[in-house]
Each structure stands twice: as C-alpha cells, then as structure tokens.
Design a protein around this motif. Structure first.
Motif, PDB file in Angstrom:
ATOM      1  N   VAL A 132       1.002  -1.223   0.096  1.00 46.36           N
ATOM      2  CA  VAL A 132       0.188  -0.020   0.005  1.00 46.36           C
ATOM      3  C   VAL A 132       0.868   1.311  -0.072  1.00 46.36           C
ATOM      4  CG1 VAL A 132      -1.482   1.352   1.345  1.00 46.36           C
ATOM      5  CG2 VAL A 132      -2.186  -1.014   0.968  1.00 46.36           C
ATOM      6  N   GLY A 133       1.792   1.158   0.793  1.00 45.28           N
ATOM      7  CA  GLY A 133       2.952   2.471   0.911  1.00 45.28           C
ATOM      8  C   GLY A 133       3.662   2.835  -0.485  1.00 45.28           C
ATOM      9  N   GLU A 134       3.717   1.598  -1.295  1.00 41.44           N
ATOM     10  CA  GLU A 134       4.557   1.931  -2.638  1.00 41.44           C
ATOM     11  C   GLU A 134       3.496   2.403  -3.752  1.00 41.44           C
ATOM     12  OE1 GLU A 134       6.515  -0.870  -6.241  1.00 41.44           O
ATOM     13  OE2 GLU A 134       5.670  -1.764  -4.443  1.00 41.44           O
ATOM     14  N   LEU A 135       2.262   1.809  -3.515  1.00 41.76           N
ATOM     15  CA  LEU A 135       1.259   2.367  -4.528  1.00 41.76           C
ATOM     16  C   LEU A 135       0.788   3.510  -4.194  1.00 41.76           C
ATOM     17  CD1 LEU A 135      -0.947  -0.945  -4.691  1.00 41.76           C
ATOM     18  CD2 LEU A 135       0.959  -0.385  -6.433  1.00 41.76           C
ATOM     19  N   VAL A 136       0.483   4.038  -2.975  1.00 45.76           N
ATOM     20  CA  VAL A 136       0.321   5.617  -2.602  1.00 45.76           C
ATOM     21  C   VAL A 136       0.997   6.372  -3.173  1.00 45.76           C
ATOM     22  CG1 VAL A 136      -0.079   7.086  -0.602  1.00 45.76           C
ATOM     23  CG2 VAL A 136      -1.423   4.752  -0.563  1.00 45.76           C
ATOM     24  N   VAL A 137       2.364   5.988  -2.904  1.00 46.11           N
ATOM     25  CA  VAL A 137       3.719   7.059  -3.311  1.00 46.11           C
ATOM     26  C   VAL A 137       3.522   6.871  -5.139  1.00 46.11           C
ATOM     27  CG1 VAL A 137       5.974   7.431  -3.539  1.00 46.11           C
ATOM     28  CG2 VAL A 137       4.746   6.924  -1.401  1.00 46.11           C
ATOM     29  N   LYS A 138       3.350   6.000  -5.763  1.00 42.24           N
ATOM     30  CA  LYS A 138       3.750   5.772  -7.164  1.00 42.24           C
ATOM     31  C   LYS A 138       2.266   5.763  -7.959  1.00 42.24           C
ATOM     32  CE  LYS A 138       7.914   2.946  -6.484  1.00 42.24           C
ATOM     33  NZ  LYS A 138       8.429   1.657  -7.020  1.00 42.24           N
ATOM     34  N   SER A 139       1.268   5.767  -7.457  1.00 40.48           N
ATOM     35  CA  SER A 139       0.046   5.729  -8.552  1.00 40.48           C
ATOM     36  C   SER A 139      -1.110   6.680  -7.526  1.00 40.48           C
ATOM     37  CB  SER A 139      -0.418   4.403  -8.379  1.00 40.48           C
ATOM     38  OG  SER A 139      -1.897   4.369  -9.001  1.00 40.48           O
ATOM     39  N   PRO A 140      -1.143   7.860  -8.247  1.00 37.81           N
ATOM     40  CA  PRO A 140      -2.121   8.903  -7.961  1.00 37.81           C
ATOM     41  C   PRO A 140      -3.641   8.224  -7.672  1.00 37.81           C
ATOM     42  CG  PRO A 140      -0.714   9.964  -9.118  1.00 37.81           C
ATOM     43  CD  PRO A 140      -0.294   8.679  -9.428  1.00 37.81           C
ATOM     44  N   GLU A 141      -3.802   7.448  -8.923  1.00 41.11           N
ATOM     45  CA  GLU A 141      -5.114   6.582  -9.012  1.00 41.11           C
ATOM     46  C   GLU A 141      -5.194   5.695  -7.807  1.00 41.11           C
ATOM     47  OE1 GLU A 141      -2.923   6.514 -11.174  1.00 41.11           O
ATOM     48  OE2 GLU A 141      -3.679   6.923 -13.367  1.00 41.11           O
ATOM     49  N   PHE A 142      -4.542   5.034  -7.222  1.00 44.51           N
ATOM     50  CA  PHE A 142      -4.509   4.328  -6.240  1.00 44.51           C
ATOM     51  C   PHE A 142      -4.621   4.938  -4.788  1.00 44.51           C
ATOM     52  CE2 PHE A 142      -2.946   1.998  -2.490  1.00 44.51           C
ATOM     53  CZ  PHE A 142      -3.664   0.757  -2.595  1.00 44.51           C
ATOM     54  N   ALA A 143      -3.823   6.101  -4.680  1.00 41.44           N
ATOM     55  CA  ALA A 143      -4.054   6.993  -3.484  1.00 41.44           C
ATOM     56  C   ALA A 143      -5.390   7.553  -3.554  1.00 41.44           C
ATOM     57  CB  ALA A 143      -2.908   8.151  -3.621  1.00 41.44           C
ATOM     58  N   ARG A 144      -6.050   7.864  -4.404  1.00 42.02           N
ATOM     59  CA  ARG A 144      -7.179   8.614  -4.438  1.00 42.02           C
ATOM     60  C   ARG A 144      -8.365   7.358  -3.978  1.00 42.02           C
ATOM     61  NH1 ARG A 144     -11.123   8.223  -8.061  1.00 42.02           N
ATOM     62  NH2 ARG A 144      -9.867   7.494  -9.757  1.00 42.02           N
ATOM     63  N   LEU A 145      -8.257   6.145  -4.595  1.00 34.93           N
ATOM     64  CA  LEU A 145      -9.091   5.151  -4.404  1.00 34.93           C
ATOM     65  C   LEU A 145      -8.781   4.692  -3.016  1.00 34.93           C
ATOM     66  CD1 LEU A 145      -8.879   3.175  -7.815  1.00 34.93           C
ATOM     67  CD2 LEU A 145     -10.878   4.528  -6.870  1.00 34.93           C
ATOM     68  N   TRP A 146      -7.972   4.779  -2.481  1.00 39.59           N
ATOM     69  CA  TRP A 146      -7.680   4.189  -1.055  1.00 39.59           C
ATOM     70  C   TRP A 146      -8.074   4.995   0.119  1.00 39.59           C
ATOM     71  CZ3 TRP A 146      -6.258  -0.344   0.708  1.00 39.59           C
ATOM     72  CH2 TRP A 146      -5.646  -0.438   2.037  1.00 39.59           C
ATOM     73  N   GLU A 147      -8.152   6.468  -0.213  1.00 42.30           N
ATOM     74  CA  GLU A 147      -8.717   7.156   0.825  1.00 42.30           C
ATOM     75  C   GLU A 147     -10.248   7.273   0.476  1.00 42.30           C
ATOM     76  OE1 GLU A 147      -7.302   9.112   3.162  1.00 42.30           O
ATOM     77  OE2 GLU A 147      -5.541   7.881   2.380  1.00 42.30           O
TER      78      GLU A 147
END
Length: 290
Positions: free
Chosen positions: A202-217
């Motif tokens: 999750v830490g890697e994806l939040v940093v590298k993928s803005p799409e994932f960071a938005r969906l995770w939140e």
C-alpha cells in the motif's frame, strides 16, 4: 486518540461520499463547504447527538454500542463488507486488537501446482493474502502480459494493475476494476491491519500511483469471491471471462483463481489461443523460480 485515527478517517471518508439527496435530505441552495453529509446531518440520521458523533469521529469516544455502529452503517449506506470493517475499526479503537496473523506462506504445495496444470486451457493461478502471484499455469501466467519482466518477488497483481505499463491496457473497464481492487485490499487490511507485506504494498502504491492513492482514501471495502472480467489482451484480443476465487485449505490465506468461458464462444476461442501461445515451460511457482 487523535483525529488521525483510522476510525475517524473511515467515517469522514464515507460521510463525504453520501449526498443529502441520497438519504432524503434537501440539497439546499448554494455550494456546501463540506463534501457529502455534514456531521450534524449524519448524527441525526443515526439517532445520536451531534456532540457524541463528533467525539466519535475525532477519536474521543472509543466504545460505541453495537446498535450505534449499526445505525451509523445504515446512515452511511455501508455494504456488508464495509459494515464489518467499521466494527473492526471500533474494536481497534477500543484496544481490542486481533491476534497477529502468521507470516506469509509463499510455498505452493505440489498437489495444488499439479491442479493448476490440469485446469488448462483455463487460466488459473494462486495468490497470497496480499495478491502476490505465487504460482500459475501457462495461460494463467500469459494472461498478464509483461509480468514476467518483473522479478518473481515483485509479481503482485495489484501492483501490476496500477504500476505495470500493460496494467491499464489489459482491462477494458480499468477504472471499475481498479476501484474494486483497492476496495479488496481494504477488506484484507480489515482482517489483518498489521500485515507487513500489505503495508509495504500500500505504501508503494500510494506514492507511485495517484489513482490508487485517491481510491485508497475512499475507504471502500469489497470482498472478492468471483465475477467477470473483460480483457483486451495484446496477443489474443478481447476476452470476457468469468472467474472464481477459492481459499486453499490449510494455507495462510492462499487463494486459487480460475477463469472460464462457454465452449464455442469467441471468448473460449481466445482462451484456447492464450493457452496455445504459452511458452513450453513448467508451471510458474515461487518455490521453483519458474
């Protein structure tokens, strides 16, 4: 507890997704500074005081009754999976931490690897709790073009979807699949919030993928047990395949995923081509490095 608690973030994220008109409240006039429902609106819908809900969202109240949690879930229109997640977060806020889960099991038993081969031409593979690709038959490995370019330890299907150049191109409805993938990780995190490999992913994806960071939140939660996926594969073209996910007995969260298509359909023909195009190599497994 501070306002930065997981319970508070969950409640705020889900509250922001509910429009007043979704719950029978007037939309009002002009712009609203608060996206979604206001705190006082949600408190009213759940039958609790505004002060109590504010303390709950800010982490100053940590022991709501099951009835209050259920009422909040109904007011927020939570799915069954999301409501379970809310109960888990309440338990964590009250200090009722679950027992640590055992470490990740990355070795796939020989009978399971043999089963993968018998399932051909249907693509099939085994994943870990955090969606690491542990083993696959030939069409199962070929289903994800380019994934073998990554080292074995990085072959994770969620990482592939968000970070591999082919990830976005492979799925015809990528936005929908990506949202469900992030929600699935939320469900896994609810069952084992301290899983190291999940936290790292999750830490890697939040940093590298803005799409994932938005969906995770968004804090959406969804368990995956089967369904349908529409692929646009670079070698065999369009395939709409149904899939099933099955837990493997006596393993630490390993799951067997299989794909099918009705015989005689273009989807089945494409699946056959995928198997025929597969390289002549042994079944992939982390244990063998193949």
């Amino acid at each position: 507890m501070s306002e930065g608690t997981e319970l508070g973030r969950f409640l705020r994220a889900r509250r922001a997704q509910i429009r007043p008109q979704d719950v029978g409240l007037p939309a009002g006039t002009g712009s609203r500074r608060t996206p979604g429902l206001r705190r006082e609106e949600l408190a009213t819908l759940a039958g609790v005081s505004f002060d109590y809900y504010t303390r709950l969202e800010r982490g100053r109240e940590t022991r709501p009754s099951p009835a209050v949690v259920t009422a909040l879930g109904e007011a927020l229109h939570l799915s069954a999976e999301a409501l379970n997640r809310l109960h888990e977060l309440v338990a964590l806020a009250a200090g009722q931490t679950p027992a640590p889960a055992p470490g990740p099991a990355r070795t796939v038993r020989e009978p399971v690897r043999a089963l993968l081969e018998t399932l051909r031409p249907s693509p099939a593979y085994v994943v870990s709790r955090a969606n690491d690709l542990l083993a696959a038959n030939r069409p199962g490995l070929r289903l994800f073009p380019g994934i073998t370019e990554w080292p074995v330890e990085r072959r994770n299907l969620t990482r592939y979807m968000f970070l591999h150049p082919m990830g976005r191109k492979l799925y015809r409805d990528w936005e929908k699949m990506a949202a469900r993938s992030a929600a699935h990780l939320r469900a896994i995190a609810g069952a084992d919030p301290d899983m190291p490999e999940l936290a790292q992913l999750v830490g890697e994806l939040v940093v590298k993928s803005p799409e994932f960071a938005r969906l995770w939140e968004r804090y959406d939660v969804e368990a995956r047990g089967g369904g349908e996926k529409h692929f646009q594969h670079p070698e065999v073209g369009s395939m709409r395949l149904s899939f099933e996910v099955m837990a493997i007995f006596r393993t630490d969260g390993q799951r067997l995923v299989t794909y099918q298509a009705a015989p005689g359909t273009p989807d089945h023909d494409a699946m056959l081509l995928l198997d025929m195009a597969s390289p002549k190599e042994a079944v992939f497994s982390e244990g063998t490095g193949r």
